[in-house]
Enzyme design. Structure first.
Site, PDB file in Angstrom:
ATOM      1  N   ASN A 122       0.897  -1.164   0.000  1.00 21.41           N
ATOM      2  CA  ASN A 122       0.000   0.000   0.000  1.00 21.41           C
ATOM      3  C   ASN A 122       0.933   1.210   0.000  1.00 21.41           C
ATOM      4  O   ASN A 122       1.204   1.823   1.020  1.00 21.41           O
ATOM      5  CB  ASN A 122      -0.903  -0.001   1.235  1.00 21.41           C
ATOM      6  CG  ASN A 122      -1.843  -1.199   1.224  1.00 21.41           C
ATOM      7  OD1 ASN A 122      -2.425  -1.540   0.194  1.00 21.41           O
ATOM      8  ND2 ASN A 122      -1.976  -1.865   2.354  1.00 21.41           N
ATOM      9  N   GLU A 148      -8.269  -3.428  -2.817  1.00 19.93           N
ATOM     10  CA  GLU A 148      -8.499  -2.732  -1.545  1.00 19.93           C
ATOM     11  C   GLU A 148      -8.279  -1.228  -1.685  1.00 19.93           C
ATOM     12  O   GLU A 148      -7.610  -0.600  -0.864  1.00 19.93           O
ATOM     13  CB  GLU A 148      -7.603  -3.318  -0.452  1.00 19.93           C
ATOM     14  CG  GLU A 148      -7.851  -4.807  -0.258  1.00 19.93           C
ATOM     15  CD  GLU A 148      -7.092  -5.427   0.900  1.00 19.93           C
ATOM     16  OE1 GLU A 148      -5.977  -4.990   1.184  1.00 19.93           O
ATOM     17  OE2 GLU A 148      -7.646  -6.360   1.508  1.00 19.93           O
ATOM     18  N   ASP A 152      -6.921 -15.016   1.752  1.00 16.50           N
ATOM     19  CA  ASP A 152      -6.013 -14.063   2.381  1.00 16.50           C
ATOM     20  C   ASP A 152      -5.232 -14.625   3.558  1.00 16.50           C
ATOM     21  O   ASP A 152      -5.561 -14.318   4.701  1.00 16.50           O
ATOM     22  CB  ASP A 152      -6.826 -12.851   2.841  1.00 16.50           C
ATOM     23  CG  ASP A 152      -5.952 -11.627   3.013  1.00 16.50           C
ATOM     24  OD1 ASP A 152      -4.733 -11.771   2.914  1.00 16.50           O
ATOM     25  OD2 ASP A 152      -6.503 -10.541   3.237  1.00 16.50           O
ATOM     26  N   GLU A 211      -0.437 -12.062  10.856  1.00 13.26           N
ATOM     27  CA  GLU A 211      -1.639 -11.235  10.950  1.00 13.26           C
ATOM     28  C   GLU A 211      -2.859 -12.037  11.391  1.00 13.26           C
ATOM     29  O   GLU A 211      -3.663 -11.577  12.189  1.00 13.26           O
ATOM     30  CB  GLU A 211      -1.903 -10.598   9.579  1.00 13.26           C
ATOM     31  CG  GLU A 211      -3.222  -9.854   9.497  1.00 13.26           C
ATOM     32  CD  GLU A 211      -3.471  -9.241   8.121  1.00 13.26           C
ATOM     33  OE1 GLU A 211      -2.622  -9.387   7.218  1.00 13.26           O
ATOM     34  OE2 GLU A 211      -4.531  -8.605   7.963  1.00 13.26           O
TER      35      GLU A 211
HETATM   36  C1  BDP Z   1      -4.486  -8.207   3.938  1.00 17.88           C
HETATM   37  C2  BDP Z   1      -4.011  -7.250   4.987  1.00 17.88           C
HETATM   38  C3  BDP Z   1      -3.747  -5.871   4.431  1.00 17.88           C
HETATM   39  C4  BDP Z   1      -2.848  -5.970   3.217  1.00 17.88           C
HETATM   40  C5  BDP Z   1      -3.442  -6.934   2.211  1.00 17.88           C
HETATM   41  C6  BDP Z   1      -2.530  -7.155   1.024  1.00 17.88           C
HETATM   42  O1  BDP Z   1      -4.986  -7.162   6.009  1.00 17.88           O
HETATM   43  O2  BDP Z   1      -3.160  -5.107   5.452  1.00 17.88           O
HETATM   44  O3  BDP Z   1      -2.651  -4.725   2.646  1.00 17.88           O
HETATM   45  O4  BDP Z   1      -3.643  -8.183   2.821  1.00 17.88           O
HETATM   46  O5  BDP Z   1      -1.924  -8.212   0.966  1.00 17.88           O
HETATM   47  O6  BDP Z   1      -4.449  -9.491   4.478  1.00 17.88           O
HETATM   48  O7  BDP Z   1      -2.437  -6.306   0.154  1.00 17.88           O
END
Ligand code: BDP
Length: 708
Positions: free
Chosen positions: A218, A299, A373, A401
């Site tokens: 990000n 996202e 995920d 996470e």
């Molecule tokens: C998710 C996370 C997020 C990440 C996203 C990603 O919660 O913080 O930015 O994956 O991989 O699991 O881009």
């Protein structure tokens, strides 16, 4: 007099319990060069001879000297010959006429020879990086007390790009980081280079990791500005002798934000020119810059779809900019759109499969191990094997996470291996994910594997000592995706604590059982994504009020009065059809899917009979209990290992296991309380009531949970 005696006794006891001179805070990781037993240390080589002048070979020689000095505990070498290291451009190595041709750019050979009547251990390779990896392999042998005589070993990595992804922000916070701040001190760079960067490089080189993406996927456009390029260059300079290239995450809309353009359309000539100029600028400062990692149209991130272009169009624009410099683009397939009502598990395949063959030569598509995920357990991602014309990287999450942050002991070697071993059947039986990503299945020149780092500013780097094992396992499996995670765990435990089998054997047992325990107390039987909102700390299976359907745990478990699970067969989303036919058939049949993934693919009745004759509901409850019991077992095992471990690391781990036990119980109680409210079934006989009513669990809130 009595007071004097008491005082002396007190002083005496203080002296006896004084901490050792070396703090065992975990900083040394597995590169723990402590004195070896006398017999072993007497057999160590007395000298290290570098064949040639080269920064990488110098780093290798220094590491060997450092290790030997540590193993000898300050005693001078007693003269058991020497270690000679270098490439064939060193005359002493060339004179040995060693078979180096099959070793490639990064492989090495360790061989015991005799020179002038003296025993010499040769570390030879075609390139300095191979020499460095050979040095670390020899260090592992010495530290594990393995024989040094009669060596004739060759090894080379199976995967070319072995890369850490740091989700580190420019303000030093770390997305999903549970081990302090970012180790990259952006503010003080480039002038102040934390000596820790060298230790970071040593640790990674010891595993064969050869690339690192410094900033979060990000991404902020600012990371591509001149001042931040200079900072990245300073890090690159430090890592270079250790064979590690630097990469950056690129924000797709940077041409607008930094370049003042009206668009980031990848087919717009001005946009392409901007990326080209930006790449040229980076390569002027970092001549061996690795390339870009991109999260696009995922996202909320900008991407080519904003301009009705494909992912291939987007990736190719950046790829064209870095290609003249030998750079690459790693384009992530982790996409799901807020507007798309399709099963989230299907969306990446739907978007990417049609563009197979459309990517430039220097693009790899980076795919998470599972289709959703980084969950405690997921089936392998259906894109593996489905895009034969495109080199595919697998992306694992080393930072936990969704697996209890850094306080839960969960060894991920088995999770990584489960994906790598999975058979995609893309070209018939034996088409494992490992063969897809090492490039051998479809004959790709490029291959890669990425791990989201768990490294931070904590003294112990990873938040806990056992989380270091996940970094270690990632590196070793990246080098060899067919490595046995159990052997890797044993190696790590032996290096990090002691190679004494009385310690290693039960520790490996504990580590290998730890992941299933976490699956059991969090998301048993193929359930997924039941974590609380945002921070993902603790249970939230009841959450159903978030804006997007696929943000809600209820979207994933679909529990109702009749049953539970996500129907991904033909009667549901038909995600199973994205797999090759033999795999699709297995996943489509609830009797063949296997209990571990049952509810991932099927919505089944609470009263469904399981293999052992009990109902699904009873089995679900018992899985939660099994998970909690697994943590209790780990605590007992760790208690018994106390005599083998220094007090500092033992206590630290014991305290975290206590946290894990409490939180496993919380997960179990909250989940059972919630699912009972939906299933309406009683708890099986003899099973304990949750400690609190459901509302108590729902009311818990954690506004300051880390990593969010
Ligand atoms: C998710 C996370 C997020 C990440 C996203 C990603 O919660 O913080 O930015 O994956 O991989 O699991 O881009």
């Amino acid at each position: 007099m009595r007071r004097l005696i008491a005082l002396m006794a007190a002083l005496f006891s203080v002296a006896l319990t004084a901490p050792p001179a070396l703090a065992e805070d975990g900083y040394d990781l597995w590169l723990r060069y402590r004195p070896l037993p006398a017999a072993q240390s007497a057999a160590l080589p007395a000298a290290v001879l570098a064949g040639e002048q080269d920064p990488t070979i110098r780093a290798a020689a220094q590491e060997l000297e450092r290790a030997l000095a540590g193993y000898r505990g300050g005693q001078a070498g007693s003269g058991q010959g020497a270690i000679l290291l270098g490439t064939a451009s060193a005359p002493q190595i060339a004179a040995q006429r060693l078979p180096l041709s099959g070793l490639g750019e990064e492989g090495y050979l360790l061989r015991s020879v005799t020179v002038g009547g003296k025993p010499v251990t040769v570390i030879a390779a075609n390139r300095p990086a191979g020499v460095l990896y050979g040095a670390y392999a020899l260090i592992r042998r010495m530290q594990l007390g393995q024989p040094l005589a009669g060596l004739d070993i060759t090894d080379r990595p199976k995967v070319k790009l072995r890369i850490l992804n740091h989700w580190d922000n420019l303000d030093r916070s770390v997305e999903r980081g549970y081990s302090g701040q970012s180790i990259w001190d952006w503010w003080r760079l480039p002038d102040a280079k934390d000596p820790r960067y060298i230790d970071y490089a040593r640790a990674n080189a010891s595993l064969g990791i050869n690339g690192t993406v410094l900033n979060n996927v990000n991404a902020k456009a600012e990371s591509l500005t001149a001042p931040y390029i200079a900072k990245a260059a300073a890090v690159a300079d430090t890592l270079r002798p250790y064979g590690i290239k630097v990469y950056l995450s690129a924000r797709f809309s940077a041409p607008i934000e930094l370049g003042g353009l009206k668009t980031a359309d990848p087919l717009d000539p001005a946009v392409r020119a901007w990326w080209k100029a930006k790449a040229d600028e980076i390569y002027r400062t970092i001549p061996d810059f690795g390339g870009f990692l991109v999260k696009a149209n995922s996202e909320g991130q900008p991407g080519p779809r904003d301009y009705h272009r494909t992912h291939a169009d987007g990736a190719n624009a950046l790829a064209a900019a870095v290609a003249p410099h030998g750079g690459i683009v790693m384009w992530r397939a982790f996409v799901y759109a807020e507007t798309d009502p399709e099963d989230r598990a299907k969306q990446a395949y739907t978007e990417f499969k049609p563009v197979d063959g459309k990517f430039a030569d220097n693009v790899l598509v980076q795919v998470k191990n599972g289709a959703i995920d980084f969950q405690p357990r997921e089936p392998f991602h259906p894109l593996f094997g489905a895009m034969p014309k495109t080199p595919m990287m697998v992306e694992f999450q080393i930072t936990k996470e969704y697996l209890g942050f850094s306080t839960h002991l969960v060894y991920l070697g088995g999770l990584f291996a489960e994906t790598l071993e999975a058979d995609t059947f893309a070209k018939g039986r034996g088409s494992s994910v490992a063969k897809v990503i090492d490039g051998s299945l479809d004959n790709h020149r490029m291959s890669g594997i990425a791990g989201v780092a768990n490294i931070g500013s904590d003294r112990n780097w990873s938040g806990s000592v056992f989380d270091q094992a996940n970094w270690y396992a990632f590196g070793r499996l990246a080098w060899n995706p067919n490595a046995d995670p159990r052997a890797v765990a044993g190696e790590w435990a032996g290096l990090t604590f002691t190679p004494d089998p009385a310690f290693v054997q039960p520790t490996v047992q504990m580590m290998m059982a730890s992941r299933q325990a976490a699956v059991d107390y969090m998301t048993p039987l193929g359930l997924a994504h039941l974590m609380a909102t945002g921070h993902h700390y603790g249970p939230g299976p009841w959450v159903s009020d978030l804006a997007r359907p696929e943000w809600n745990p209820t979207y994933y478990h679909r529990a109702d009065a009749k049953g539970i699970g996500f129907d991904r067969t033909r009667t549901g989303s038909n995600a199973v059809a994205q797999y090759a036919p033999p795999v699709a058939r297995r996943f489509a049949d609830p009797d063949k899917t296997g209990e571990d993934l049952l509810l991932w693919f099927h919505h089944v009745s609470w009263d469904r009979r399981m293999a052992d004759g009990s109902t699904l509901w009873d089995t679900l409850v018992r899985r939660y209990d099994r998970g909690v019991a697994g943590v209790a077992t780990m605590r007992r095992q760790w208690d018994a290992l106390r005599p083998y471990v220094d007090a500092e690391r033992w206590e630290h781990t014991a305290s975290f296991l206590a946290v894990q036990q409490r939180e496993a119980q919380w997960w179990r109680d909250a989940s059972i309380a919630y699912f009972r409210s939906i299933s309406g079934r009683p708890l099986p006989a003899g099973v304990a009531e949750p400690a609190h009513p459901l509302d108590w669990y729902k009311a818990q809130s954690f506004p300051f949970a880390p990593g969010n």
